[in-house]
Motif scaffolding. Sequence first.
Motif, PDB file in Angstrom:
ATOM      1  N   GLY A  42       0.848  -1.188  -0.016  1.00 12.38           N
ATOM      2  CA  GLY A  42      -0.134   0.170  -0.061  1.00 12.38           C
ATOM      3  C   GLY A  42       0.901   1.391  -0.030  1.00 12.38           C
ATOM      4  N   THR A  43       2.158   1.235   0.191  1.00 13.64           N
ATOM      5  CA  THR A  43       2.851   2.259   0.285  1.00 13.64           C
ATOM      6  C   THR A  43       3.272   2.832  -1.083  1.00 13.64           C
ATOM      7  N   VAL A  44       2.876   4.191  -1.514  1.00 17.64           N
ATOM      8  CA  VAL A  44       2.893   4.770  -2.888  1.00 17.64           C
ATOM      9  C   VAL A  44       4.577   5.506  -2.982  1.00 17.64           C
ATOM     10  N   LEU A  45       5.249   4.999  -3.863  1.00 16.17           N
ATOM     11  CA  LEU A  45       6.722   5.160  -4.122  1.00 16.17           C
ATOM     12  C   LEU A  45       6.565   6.263  -5.587  1.00 16.17           C
ATOM     13  N   LYS A  46       7.739   7.362  -5.261  1.00  8.74           N
ATOM     14  CA  LYS A  46       8.063   7.847  -6.302  1.00  8.74           C
ATOM     15  C   LYS A  46       8.799   7.058  -7.445  1.00  8.74           C
ATOM     16  N   ALA A  53       6.697   5.912 -16.131  1.00  7.49           N
ATOM     17  CA  ALA A  53       5.886   5.840 -14.752  1.00  7.49           C
ATOM     18  C   ALA A  53       6.245   6.902 -13.906  1.00  7.49           C
ATOM     19  N   LYS A  54       5.464   7.537 -12.984  1.00  9.70           N
ATOM     20  CA  LYS A  54       5.541   8.487 -12.121  1.00  9.70           C
ATOM     21  C   LYS A  54       5.524   8.104 -10.629  1.00  9.70           C
ATOM     22  N   LYS A  55       4.448   7.353 -10.489  1.00 13.26           N
ATOM     23  CA  LYS A  55       4.115   6.913  -8.893  1.00 13.26           C
ATOM     24  C   LYS A  55       3.689   5.255  -9.249  1.00 13.26           C
ATOM     25  N   VAL A  56       3.932   4.660  -8.291  1.00 16.71           N
ATOM     26  CA  VAL A  56       3.612   3.222  -8.030  1.00 16.71           C
ATOM     27  C   VAL A  56       3.266   3.114  -6.617  1.00 16.71           C
ATOM     28  N   MET A  57       2.230   1.795  -6.319  1.00 16.11           N
ATOM     29  CA  MET A  57       2.195   1.393  -5.330  1.00 16.11           C
ATOM     30  C   MET A  57       2.516  -0.140  -5.095  1.00 16.11           C
ATOM     31  N   CYS A  58       3.310  -0.072  -3.780  1.00 13.12           N
ATOM     32  CA  CYS A  58       3.690  -1.474  -3.376  1.00 13.12           C
ATOM     33  C   CYS A  58       2.615  -2.575  -3.226  1.00 13.12           C
ATOM     34  N   ALA A 118      11.431   6.166  -2.881  1.00 12.65           N
ATOM     35  CA  ALA A 118      11.849   6.174  -4.464  1.00 12.65           C
ATOM     36  C   ALA A 118      12.202   4.802  -4.869  1.00 12.65           C
ATOM     37  N   VAL A 119      11.860   4.478  -6.116  1.00  8.91           N
ATOM     38  CA  VAL A 119      12.120   2.963  -6.846  1.00  8.91           C
ATOM     39  C   VAL A 119      12.460   3.362  -8.024  1.00  8.91           C
ATOM     40  N   VAL A 120      13.348   2.455  -8.457  1.00  6.29           N
ATOM     41  CA  VAL A 120      13.535   2.406  -9.957  1.00  6.29           C
ATOM     42  C   VAL A 120      13.145   0.937 -10.562  1.00  6.29           C
TER      43      VAL A 120
END
Length: 157
Positions: A42-46, A53-58, A118-120
């Motif tokens: 549920g964590t939203v990452l940049k 993609a700009k934002k993803v949710m775990c 943040a995530v790649v």
Amino acid sequence: MFPRRSLLGGLGNNVFALLGSSHQITGSNFMSQQVRTFIQMGTVLKVVDNSGAKKVMCIQALKGKKGARLGDTIVASVKEAMPNGKVKKGKVVYGVVVRAAMQKGRCDGSEVKFDDNAVVLVDKQGQPIGTRVFGPVPHELRKKKHVKILTLAEHIA
């Protein structure tokens, strides 16, 4: 005395009433003491690469029961995407956490933590989807075998 204003909406006055007069704190001070936890479902990452993609949710952390930390791989769903990018909204992707708000200790006794999560984005083999990585990336990724992300990064912290 000035009236107490809260940033919490309707809950604000109840929070201050529960704390009592001996433990009075201001609303802004209360909100600035943010709890830093693992990256979990549920964590939203940049997204800090140019994959589209700009934002993803775990959806799931692939290692550890509590959640993901720096250098861990997660499964995520794309929540915001650029129209002409490689990755579209709603797609399920893999990502490597390159910045986490939770602190991580280093061997020399110092600690590293960032302001955001943040995530790649990577494919199933662990190769980055994008060709550039923006912002600082910690050198702890070398231990986790994500050397390709370090070579694409503009700044290694």
